[in-house]
Scaffold this motif. Structure first.
Motif, PDB file in Angstrom:
ATOM      1  N   GLU A  47       0.831  -1.210   0.000  1.00  0.00           N
ATOM      2  CA  GLU A  47       0.000   0.000   0.000  1.00  0.00           C
ATOM      3  C   GLU A  47       0.864   1.258   0.000  1.00  0.00           C
ATOM      4  N   ILE A  48       1.977   1.249   0.736  1.00  0.00           N
ATOM      5  CA  ILE A  48       2.866   2.409   0.752  1.00  0.00           C
ATOM      6  C   ILE A  48       3.436   2.650  -0.646  1.00  0.00           C
ATOM      7  N   ALA A  49       3.913   1.584  -1.294  1.00  0.00           N
ATOM      8  CA  ALA A  49       4.476   1.730  -2.641  1.00  0.00           C
ATOM      9  C   ALA A  49       3.414   2.194  -3.627  1.00  0.00           C
ATOM     10  N   LEU A  50       2.204   1.646  -3.500  1.00  0.00           N
ATOM     11  CA  LEU A  50       1.120   2.016  -4.407  1.00  0.00           C
ATOM     12  C   LEU A  50       0.698   3.459  -4.195  1.00  0.00           C
ATOM     13  N   ASP A  51       0.534   3.842  -2.926  1.00  0.00           N
ATOM     14  CA  ASP A  51      -0.065   5.138  -2.602  1.00  0.00           C
ATOM     15  C   ASP A  51       0.915   6.290  -2.779  1.00  0.00           C
ATOM     16  N   ILE A  52       2.137   6.126  -2.288  1.00  0.00           N
ATOM     17  CA  ILE A  52       3.102   7.227  -2.324  1.00  0.00           C
ATOM     18  C   ILE A  52       3.771   7.348  -3.687  1.00  0.00           C
ATOM     19  N   ALA A  53       4.020   6.199  -4.325  1.00  0.00           N
ATOM     20  CA  ALA A  53       4.842   6.227  -5.545  1.00  0.00           C
ATOM     21  C   ALA A  53       4.054   5.966  -6.822  1.00  0.00           C
ATOM     22  N   LEU A  54       3.474   4.774  -6.959  1.00  0.00           N
ATOM     23  CA  LEU A  54       2.992   4.329  -8.263  1.00  0.00           C
ATOM     24  C   LEU A  54       1.795   5.124  -8.766  1.00  0.00           C
ATOM     25  N   LEU A  55       0.729   5.243  -7.966  1.00  0.00           N
ATOM     26  CA  LEU A  55      -0.489   5.891  -8.454  1.00  0.00           C
ATOM     27  C   LEU A  55      -0.246   7.343  -8.841  1.00  0.00           C
ATOM     28  N   ARG A  56       0.447   8.074  -7.989  1.00  0.00           N
ATOM     29  CA  ARG A  56       0.701   9.486  -8.284  1.00  0.00           C
ATOM     30  C   ARG A  56       1.597   9.644  -9.506  1.00  0.00           C
ATOM     31  N   PHE A  69       7.329  -7.582  -8.537  1.00  0.00           N
ATOM     32  CA  PHE A  69       7.646  -6.193  -8.220  1.00  0.00           C
ATOM     33  C   PHE A  69       8.407  -5.526  -9.355  1.00  0.00           C
ATOM     34  N   ARG A  70       9.275  -6.291 -10.029  1.00  0.00           N
ATOM     35  CA  ARG A  70      10.028  -5.722 -11.143  1.00  0.00           C
ATOM     36  C   ARG A  70       9.084  -5.343 -12.289  1.00  0.00           C
ATOM     37  N   GLY A  71       8.171  -6.247 -12.649  1.00  0.00           N
ATOM     38  CA  GLY A  71       7.317  -6.014 -13.809  1.00  0.00           C
ATOM     39  C   GLY A  71       6.199  -5.023 -13.576  1.00  0.00           C
ATOM     40  N   VAL A  72       5.701  -4.947 -12.334  1.00  0.00           N
ATOM     41  CA  VAL A  72       4.512  -4.134 -12.068  1.00  0.00           C
ATOM     42  C   VAL A  72       4.835  -2.831 -11.349  1.00  0.00           C
ATOM     43  N   PHE A  73       5.920  -2.799 -10.586  1.00  0.00           N
ATOM     44  CA  PHE A  73       6.287  -1.587  -9.869  1.00  0.00           C
ATOM     45  C   PHE A  73       7.552  -0.937 -10.420  1.00  0.00           C
ATOM     46  N   PHE A  74       8.662  -1.676 -10.420  1.00  0.00           N
ATOM     47  CA  PHE A  74       9.951  -1.034 -10.656  1.00  0.00           C
ATOM     48  C   PHE A  74      10.162  -0.623 -12.105  1.00  0.00           C
ATOM     49  N   GLU A  75       9.806  -1.472 -13.063  1.00  0.00           N
ATOM     50  CA  GLU A  75       9.972  -1.084 -14.464  1.00  0.00           C
ATOM     51  C   GLU A  75       9.041   0.065 -14.850  1.00  0.00           C
ATOM     52  N   PRO A  76       7.745   0.027 -14.485  1.00  0.00           N
ATOM     53  CA  PRO A  76       6.908   1.206 -14.768  1.00  0.00           C
ATOM     54  C   PRO A  76       7.426   2.472 -14.089  1.00  0.00           C
ATOM     55  N   MET A  77       7.940   2.339 -12.854  1.00  0.00           N
ATOM     56  CA  MET A  77       8.417   3.525 -12.156  1.00  0.00           C
ATOM     57  C   MET A  77       9.623   4.141 -12.846  1.00  0.00           C
ATOM     58  N   GLN A  78      10.426   3.337 -13.553  1.00  0.00           N
ATOM     59  CA  GLN A  78      11.554   3.886 -14.292  1.00  0.00           C
ATOM     60  C   GLN A  78      11.078   4.830 -15.388  1.00  0.00           C
ATOM     61  N   VAL A  96       7.763   6.410 -15.321  1.00  0.00           N
ATOM     62  CA  VAL A  96       6.901   7.481 -14.818  1.00  0.00           C
ATOM     63  C   VAL A  96       7.535   8.253 -13.664  1.00  0.00           C
ATOM     64  N   ASP A  97       8.618   7.726 -13.096  1.00  0.00           N
ATOM     65  CA  ASP A  97       9.341   8.394 -12.007  1.00  0.00           C
ATOM     66  C   ASP A  97      10.834   8.234 -12.276  1.00  0.00           C
ATOM     67  N   PRO A  98      11.329   8.797 -13.394  1.00  0.00           N
ATOM     68  CA  PRO A  98      12.689   8.486 -13.862  1.00  0.00           C
ATOM     69  C   PRO A  98      13.786   8.847 -12.878  1.00  0.00           C
ATOM     70  N   ASP A  99      13.584   9.864 -12.040  1.00  0.00           N
ATOM     71  CA  ASP A  99      14.635  10.198 -11.075  1.00  0.00           C
ATOM     72  C   ASP A  99      14.533   9.369  -9.801  1.00  0.00           C
ATOM     73  N   GLY A 100      13.456   8.577  -9.672  1.00  0.00           N
ATOM     74  CA  GLY A 100      13.325   7.649  -8.558  1.00  0.00           C
ATOM     75  C   GLY A 100      12.994   8.275  -7.218  1.00  0.00           C
ATOM     76  N   LYS A 101      12.641   9.549  -7.187  1.00  0.00           N
ATOM     77  CA  LYS A 101      12.409  10.226  -5.907  1.00  0.00           C
ATOM     78  C   LYS A 101      11.221   9.636  -5.151  1.00  0.00           C
ATOM     79  N   ARG A 102      10.143   9.398  -5.858  1.00  0.00           N
ATOM     80  CA  ARG A 102       8.958   8.892  -5.158  1.00  0.00           C
ATOM     81  C   ARG A 102       9.143   7.461  -4.687  1.00  0.00           C
TER      82      ARG A 102
END
Length: 322
Positions: free
Chosen positions: A133-142, A216-225, A227-233
């Protein structure tokens, strides 16, 4: 936390898919962006239904009727989020470039994870639920919403984020309960599970550990690269998970201690990092770069003295920090 007030808030803040105006036109997108966005929402629908299954089990674990009712509202929230994600995927699938399906790693991870939640102690299940939930709420959805940059997504995400804020507050409340002397006393009174049940629990945990990294790689980390290229979120989300583990004098399950121990060894022992670091990261299901500590010693001392509600409120505030 005042659970009665939270239950009233959960009831008051319900909304319907029909509250959203789906008659607009998506902003122009490149082929690459359209494919990525439709895939993100396709996967998001499956993630939300996975969360729904977990909250069904959380309701079964609930220690009182008010908490059980709160989790039932979360079940309704997650189904609504899944339907909204499916509608968003269809809305942005303007050119039908591909036939979109749920990422295979997510399909493989979901059944063993639900099986795990049903077959291990609830404190271990809550460890995974809260982290997710923390990863989804703070990082991925936004980050996905900012990448889409379109009014339709914004309208849906505003409502989904409001729901997720309630979920995260309860996640922290449950972390407090499972780390308490009260729960330790309850757990001590429970009969020892039979060997067959212990074997099922061990098998469920091993399967989740095996499938967690590709999920986590396919659903969180690769998309975050993307949509969040600097990795801050993403780093901020992991910082919040790490700070949650800094509470002083609380009961910690063997599983929580094991995960914290692996991270401590990775950060404090150069030899361990060099030789067994990749193994530790694989067990935890995250890239090695996220094994680093993202908090300072001062932040750790401060978090250890904060209440769980204060930690939750600070985590929620972090959603708008970047």
């Amino acid at each position: 936390m005042n659970l009665e007030a939270m239950l009233e808030r959960c009831k008051r803040d319900q909304w319907k898919i029909s509250d959203l105006d789906w008659t607009g036109t998506p902003r122009p997108m490149t082929r690459e962006d359209e494919i990525a966005i439709v895939q993100y929402f396709t996967d998001m629908a499956a993630i939300e239904r996975l969360a729904k299954a977990l909250f069904v089990q959380q309701a079964a674990y609930a220690c009182n009727d008010t908490l059980r009712k709160i989790f039932h509202t979360f079940v309704a929230d997650e189904e609504r989020h899944a339907v909204a994600a499916e509608r968003l995927a269809a809305y942005y699938d303007v050119h039908h470039y591909e036939k979109y399906e749920v990422t295979p790693a997510l399909r493989k991870f979901a059944p063993p994870f639900v099986h795990l939640v049903k077959n291990v102690s609830p404190d271990i299940a809550n460890y995974y639920i809260t982290g997710g939930e923390i990863a989804l709420d703070i990082a991925l959805l936004r980050s996905i919403n900012d990448y889409v940059a379109d009014p339709m997504s914004q309208a849906a995400m505003d409502r989904i984020n409001r729901d997720e804020s309630r979920h995260l507050a309860i996640d922290y409340h449950m972390a407090e309960y499972y780390g308490s002397a009260e729960y330790a006393a309850v757990a001590a009174e429970l009969p020892s599970p039979p060997m067959a049940a212990r074997l099922r629990s061990s098998w469920a945990l091993l399967r989740v550990l095996y499938f967690a990294a590709p999920f986590f790689r396919g659903v969180f980390f690769e998309p975050m690269q993307m949509v969040d290229p600097d990795g801050k979120r993403l780093r901020e989300a992991f910082k919040r998970m790490q700070l949650l583990g800094q509470k002083e004098g609380e009961r910690k399950s063997w599983f929580t201690q094991m995960m914290a121990g692996l991270q401590d060894l990775y950060n404090d022992s150069p030899l361990f990092r060099k030789t067994l670091g990749p193994v530790a990261a694989r067990i935890m299901g995250i890239p090695a770069v996220l094994m680093d500590r993202f908090y300072t010693e001062e932040e750790a001392r401060r978090a250890a003295k904060m209440s769980y509600e204060e930690l939750a409120n600070e985590a929620l505030a972090a959603k708008t920090q970047f």
